[in-house]
Write a protein that holds these residues in place. Structure first.
Motif, PDB file in Angstrom:
ATOM      1  N   VAL A 114      20.108 -39.719 -16.266  1.00 16.16           N
ATOM      2  CA  VAL A 114      19.026 -39.267 -15.373  1.00 16.16           C
ATOM      3  C   VAL A 114      17.731 -40.019 -15.635  1.00 16.16           C
ATOM      4  CG1 VAL A 114      20.031 -36.998 -15.052  1.00 16.16           C
ATOM      5  CG2 VAL A 114      18.440 -37.349 -16.939  1.00 16.16           C
ATOM      6  N   LEU A 115      16.901 -40.066 -14.600  1.00 15.50           N
ATOM      7  CA  LEU A 115      15.606 -40.734 -14.737  1.00 15.50           C
ATOM      8  C   LEU A 115      14.671 -39.874 -15.595  1.00 15.50           C
ATOM      9  CD1 LEU A 115      15.153 -41.898 -11.036  1.00 15.50           C
ATOM     10  CD2 LEU A 115      15.475 -43.382 -13.024  1.00 15.50           C
ATOM     11  N   ASN A 116      13.989 -40.525 -16.527  1.00 17.07           N
ATOM     12  CA  ASN A 116      13.066 -39.794 -17.397  1.00 17.07           C
ATOM     13  C   ASN A 116      12.014 -39.033 -16.608  1.00 17.07           C
ATOM     14  OD1 ASN A 116      13.742 -39.919 -20.093  1.00 17.07           O
ATOM     15  ND2 ASN A 116      12.942 -41.995 -20.344  1.00 17.07           N
ATOM     16  N   HIS A 329      21.986 -35.580  -7.403  1.00 13.87           N
ATOM     17  CA  HIS A 329      22.387 -35.515  -8.822  1.00 13.87           C
ATOM     18  C   HIS A 329      23.638 -36.353  -9.122  1.00 13.87           C
ATOM     19  CE1 HIS A 329      24.599 -31.385  -7.995  1.00 13.87           C
ATOM     20  NE2 HIS A 329      25.399 -32.393  -7.759  1.00 13.87           N
ATOM     21  N   LYS A 330      24.133 -37.025  -8.111  1.00 10.90           N
ATOM     22  CA  LYS A 330      25.193 -37.999  -8.378  1.00 10.90           C
ATOM     23  C   LYS A 330      24.648 -39.421  -8.283  1.00 10.90           C
ATOM     24  CE  LYS A 330      29.222 -35.308  -6.899  1.00 10.90           C
ATOM     25  NZ  LYS A 330      28.537 -34.010  -6.802  1.00 10.90           N
ATOM     26  N   SER A 331      23.964 -39.709  -7.183  1.00  8.14           N
ATOM     27  CA  SER A 331      23.691 -41.118  -6.896  1.00  8.14           C
ATOM     28  C   SER A 331      22.214 -41.493  -6.851  1.00  8.14           C
ATOM     29  CB  SER A 331      24.353 -41.484  -5.561  1.00  8.14           C
ATOM     30  OG  SER A 331      25.723 -41.185  -5.634  1.00  8.14           O
ATOM     31  N   ALA A 385      13.505 -30.147  -5.735  1.00 11.13           N
ATOM     32  CA  ALA A 385      12.934 -31.261  -4.975  1.00 11.13           C
ATOM     33  C   ALA A 385      11.878 -32.013  -5.775  1.00 11.13           C
ATOM     34  CB  ALA A 385      12.332 -30.724  -3.674  1.00 11.13           C
ATOM     35  N   LEU A 386      11.211 -31.324  -6.699  1.00  7.12           N
ATOM     36  CA  LEU A 386      10.139 -31.993  -7.455  1.00  7.12           C
ATOM     37  C   LEU A 386      10.678 -33.190  -8.250  1.00  7.12           C
ATOM     38  CD1 LEU A 386       7.133 -31.967  -8.213  1.00  7.12           C
ATOM     39  CD2 LEU A 386       7.717 -30.507 -10.158  1.00  7.12           C
ATOM     40  N   LYS A 387      11.938 -33.080  -8.679  1.00  3.99           N
ATOM     41  CA  LYS A 387      12.529 -34.179  -9.467  1.00  3.99           C
ATOM     42  C   LYS A 387      12.662 -35.435  -8.603  1.00  3.99           C
ATOM     43  CE  LYS A 387      15.934 -31.333 -10.474  1.00  3.99           C
ATOM     44  NZ  LYS A 387      17.088 -30.611 -11.058  1.00  3.99           N
ATOM     45  N   LEU A 388      13.175 -35.230  -7.393  1.00  2.00           N
ATOM     46  CA  LEU A 388      13.322 -36.379  -6.495  1.00  2.00           C
ATOM     47  C   LEU A 388      11.949 -36.901  -6.085  1.00  2.00           C
ATOM     48  CD1 LEU A 388      15.166 -38.251  -4.863  1.00  2.00           C
ATOM     49  CD2 LEU A 388      15.091 -36.573  -3.005  1.00  2.00           C
ATOM     50  N   TRP A 389      11.031 -35.985  -5.870  1.00  2.00           N
ATOM     51  CA  TRP A 389       9.671 -36.381  -5.474  1.00  2.00           C
ATOM     52  C   TRP A 389       9.082 -37.331  -6.520  1.00  2.00           C
ATOM     53  CZ3 TRP A 389       6.661 -35.000  -1.182  1.00  2.00           C
ATOM     54  CH2 TRP A 389       5.324 -35.380  -1.238  1.00  2.00           C
ATOM     55  N   MET A 390       9.110 -36.895  -7.769  1.00  2.00           N
ATOM     56  CA  MET A 390       8.539 -37.718  -8.849  1.00  2.00           C
ATOM     57  C   MET A 390       9.284 -39.052  -8.959  1.00  2.00           C
ATOM     58  SD  MET A 390       5.884 -36.359 -10.201  1.00  2.00           S
ATOM     59  CE  MET A 390       5.643 -37.022 -11.843  1.00  2.00           C
ATOM     60  N   LYS A 481      41.135 -43.325 -14.443  1.00  2.00           N
ATOM     61  CA  LYS A 481      39.996 -43.606 -13.562  1.00  2.00           C
ATOM     62  C   LYS A 481      38.740 -43.859 -14.381  1.00  2.00           C
ATOM     63  CE  LYS A 481      38.020 -40.176 -11.122  1.00  2.00           C
ATOM     64  NZ  LYS A 481      37.541 -39.279 -10.059  1.00  2.00           N
ATOM     65  N   PHE A 482      38.020 -44.895 -14.009  1.00  2.00           N
ATOM     66  CA  PHE A 482      36.648 -45.083 -14.490  1.00  2.00           C
ATOM     67  C   PHE A 482      35.731 -44.702 -13.330  1.00  2.00           C
ATOM     68  CE2 PHE A 482      37.712 -49.173 -17.176  1.00  2.00           C
ATOM     69  CZ  PHE A 482      38.349 -48.383 -18.127  1.00  2.00           C
ATOM     70  N   THR A 483      34.755 -43.842 -13.600  1.00  2.00           N
ATOM     71  CA  THR A 483      33.686 -43.613 -12.628  1.00  2.00           C
ATOM     72  C   THR A 483      32.438 -44.230 -13.235  1.00  2.00           C
ATOM     73  OG1 THR A 483      34.710 -41.534 -11.975  1.00  2.00           O
ATOM     74  CG2 THR A 483      32.426 -41.878 -11.291  1.00  2.00           C
ATOM     75  N   LEU A 484      31.950 -45.288 -12.630  1.00  2.00           N
ATOM     76  CA  LEU A 484      30.829 -46.035 -13.208  1.00  2.00           C
ATOM     77  C   LEU A 484      29.527 -45.585 -12.543  1.00  2.00           C
ATOM     78  CD1 LEU A 484      32.668 -49.481 -13.205  1.00  2.00           C
ATOM     79  CD2 LEU A 484      32.366 -47.934 -15.149  1.00  2.00           C
ATOM     80  N   LEU A 485      28.806 -44.746 -13.242  1.00  2.00           N
ATOM     81  CA  LEU A 485      27.532 -44.260 -12.688  1.00  2.00           C
ATOM     82  C   LEU A 485      26.374 -44.556 -13.628  1.00  2.00           C
ATOM     83  CD1 LEU A 485      27.774 -40.826 -10.814  1.00  2.00           C
ATOM     84  CD2 LEU A 485      27.567 -43.117  -9.902  1.00  2.00           C
ATOM     85  N   ASN A 486      26.626 -45.437 -14.587  1.00  2.00           N
ATOM     86  CA  ASN A 486      25.564 -45.770 -15.542  1.00  2.00           C
ATOM     87  C   ASN A 486      25.095 -47.204 -15.311  1.00  2.00           C
ATOM     88  OD1 ASN A 486      23.897 -46.276 -17.655  1.00  2.00           O
ATOM     89  ND2 ASN A 486      25.270 -45.447 -19.227  1.00  2.00           N
ATOM     90  N   PRO A 487      23.950 -47.356 -14.622  1.00  2.00           N
ATOM     91  CA  PRO A 487      23.499 -48.710 -14.280  1.00  2.00           C
ATOM     92  C   PRO A 487      23.017 -49.511 -15.477  1.00  2.00           C
ATOM     93  CG  PRO A 487      22.014 -47.036 -13.372  1.00  2.00           C
ATOM     94  CD  PRO A 487      23.058 -46.314 -14.135  1.00  2.00           C
TER      95      PRO A 487
END
Ligand SMILES: Cc1ncc(COP(=O)(O)O)c(C=O)c1O
Length: 522
Positions: A114-116, A329-331, A385-390, A481-487
């Motif tokens: 997650v974003l700090n 919260h996924k992408s 929503a505040l999380k996405l806002w920031m 399966k690999f799910t790659l969600l870590n950039p």
């Protein structure tokens, strides 16, 4: 009790504990207890920082039965003497054996690091404890959420009549979509039957939903919750890349109509859970138009493409949907939970509205008071929503899109890496960021033995916490399966995961005389 009157010799944490013992009211968050709030935040932050700095694997590998033993003697009717001991307990029961999604060898489910800045928002929204149901509990938060909904709808291209609301995630959003589709179909089929008031009409068992075989199970769950049952969901065949086959969809709709059933909705998936496949949205939209069906797009996973400058075209056709699921919260690298449900025609949300005198009386509508509960299944609701806002204000949409782009690039290089090994069978070519494959050395053809071997590889990796990867079945056979969600991963990290799977497979094969013996162990 006023914190400022406390003797300075007592440490701040002990101080708050002392007050807890005197009067539990001193443990409440308010203007008089801000220093204890500060102490707690620092204590929590220190634990997290210490833990994360020491994490050297995605999971400790502890078995459930082993961990369960630590809970046996805990008596929740007894309080602990101080916060430090409570934190030690949390450490033993939770942090030590948590699953860490930021670790480069976590590649199992759709969990992202997650974003700090979203964590910063999380801290604020939980302290203020805003509830989004009504204006009189939220103030500006309502407008912030609404602005994000409008922004997301514009990114999708839903037009000026669109609206929506934040949700707990894809499951709730898909349920809302099916509810609207069902109630819409009831009005169309059994006029003037309004399901919201009357319940289901006499022939409700004829209602049908069409979703691809690779679609998410929350569609079946929604059908059950809505009184239609799992069997109301008609599974539609996929092509070799696990995208809904529009020819098969056309046939399935025609067959249902011929049988006298009531097709009500098609759920197209933009990013299936296992394969990341994106259904052919323009063709599906065309069929929905022809048959007057509700088109829902489950973009819980694929929604990251909405902010991708490079790959946005993969979502072409989503703008024709009647409703859309997105999971930030996924992408969008947001902490759980953070999702949204959007509709093309805001009037459809009235199927979800109930006016309660104590909360959102209908007079509020005429007064122009915005109560988001009017369009939500939930009443009390977090200000996620505040999380996405920031995140948008500090990191920016383009940068989030670039993080998502990195995932697609990682999956492509991982696919090439798997192919290059020559000992893996691949189930698909990735469209988003999952890779489904099985370890299949040349000399092994026995499917049952291969199933056991691949199951065992996953267990073995998890047992010592070396790597957490997922598994699924394809055409009845066991795949990994690999799910790659870590950039933050580099392609070398994915190559290393591939090698780890290979070496584990080879080691297991060498240790077992025959694959059949592996089957016995599994
Ligand atoms: C395609 C898809 N839709 C819906 C969901 C359910 O979302 P949530 O777990 O946020 O409820 C998932 C979860 O993985 C998913 O992959």
């Amino acid at each position: 009790m006023n914190m400022s009157s406390t003797p300075t010799a007592i440490t701040s944490l002990a101080r708050s504990v002392l007050f807890d013992a005197i009067d539990a009211r001193d443990g409440l968050f308010n203007d008089r207890n801000l220093s204890s709030y500060d102490d707690y935040l620092c204590a929590a932050r220190d634990r997290v920082v210490r833990t994360i700095a020491a994490v050297d694997r995605p999971f400790s590998g502890i078995a459930p039965a082993e961990l369960a033993k630590r809970f046996v003697d805990i008596d929740l009717d007894e309080r602990l003497p101080d916060v430090e001991q409570a934190l030690d307990e949390v450490d033993a029961l939770y942090l030590r054996d948590a699953v860490y999604f930021h670790h480069p060898r976590y590649a199992a489910h759709l969990n992202c690091p997650v974003l700090n800045v979203a964590l910063l928002a999380e801290t604020m929204l939980s302290a203020v404890n805003t509830s989004m149901d009504t204006w009189d509990q939220s103030g500006g938060a309502t407008f912030m959420e609404q602005k994000l909904i409008d922004w997301t709808a514009a990114r999708i291209g839903l037009g000026t009549t669109a609206d929506g609301v934040f949700t707990s995630g894809g499951t709730q959003s898909n349920l809302m979509a099916m509810l609207l589709a069902r109630d819409n179909a009831c009005i169309a089929r059994a006029e003037p039957h309004v399901a919201k008031h009357k319940g289901l009409p006499a022939d409700f068992h004829r209602l049908r939903i069409f979703a691809s075989r690779a679609g998410h199970f929350s569609v079946q769950k929604a059908a059950a919750v809505l009184g239609l049952g799992h069997d109301a969901v008609v599974p539609v065949a996929c092509d070799a890349q696990q995208r809904m086959d529009p020819g098969a969809l056309a046939q399935a709709i025609a067959a249902a109509e011929a049988a006298g059933d009531w097709p009500m909705a098609v759920v197209a998936t933009a990013g299936t859970t296992d394969f990341g496949s994106i259904d052919p949205l323009p063709r599906i939209a065309e069929l929905c138009r022809q048959h007057a069906l509700w088109m829902h797009v489950d973009a819980a996973y694929g929604c990251g493409l909405l902010v991708s400058r490079r790959h946005r075209q993969l979502l072409a056709g989503i703008e024709q949907a009647d409703s859309v699921t997105v999971d930030y919260h996924k992408s969008f690298f947001q902490p759980v939970s953070c999702g949204a449900f959007l509709v093309r025609d805001r009037r459809q949300l009235a199927h979800l509205t109930f006016h309660a005198d104590y909360l959102n009386p209908s007079s509020n509508v005429a007064e122009g008071i915005p109560n988001l509960v009017d369009k939500s299944l939930q009443t009390t609701r977090r200000f996620d929503a505040l999380k996405l806002w920031m995140s948008l204000r500090v990191v920016g949409a383009d940068a989030i899109g670039e993080l998502f782009d990195r995932l697609l690039a990682l999956a492509r290089s991982g696919h090439a890496s798997l192919l290059q090994q020559g000992c893996f069978e691949l189930a698909h070519a990735p469209q988003l960021s999952t890779l489904v494959f099985r370890f299949r050395p040349d000399h092994l053809a026995d499917d049952a033995g291969l199933d056991a071997l691949n199951r065992q590889i996953r267990r073995e990796l998890a047992r010592n916490g070396e790597a957490i990867i997922a598994a699924t079945r394809v055409s009845g056979r066991q795949y990994l399966k690999f799910t790659l969600l870590n950039p933050q991963l580099e392609s070398a990290d994915v190559d290393a995961l591939v090698m780890l799977v290979r070496r584990t497979g080879e080691r297991l094969l060498a240790a077992a005389a025959t694959p059949l013996r592996l089957g016995e162990q599994a």
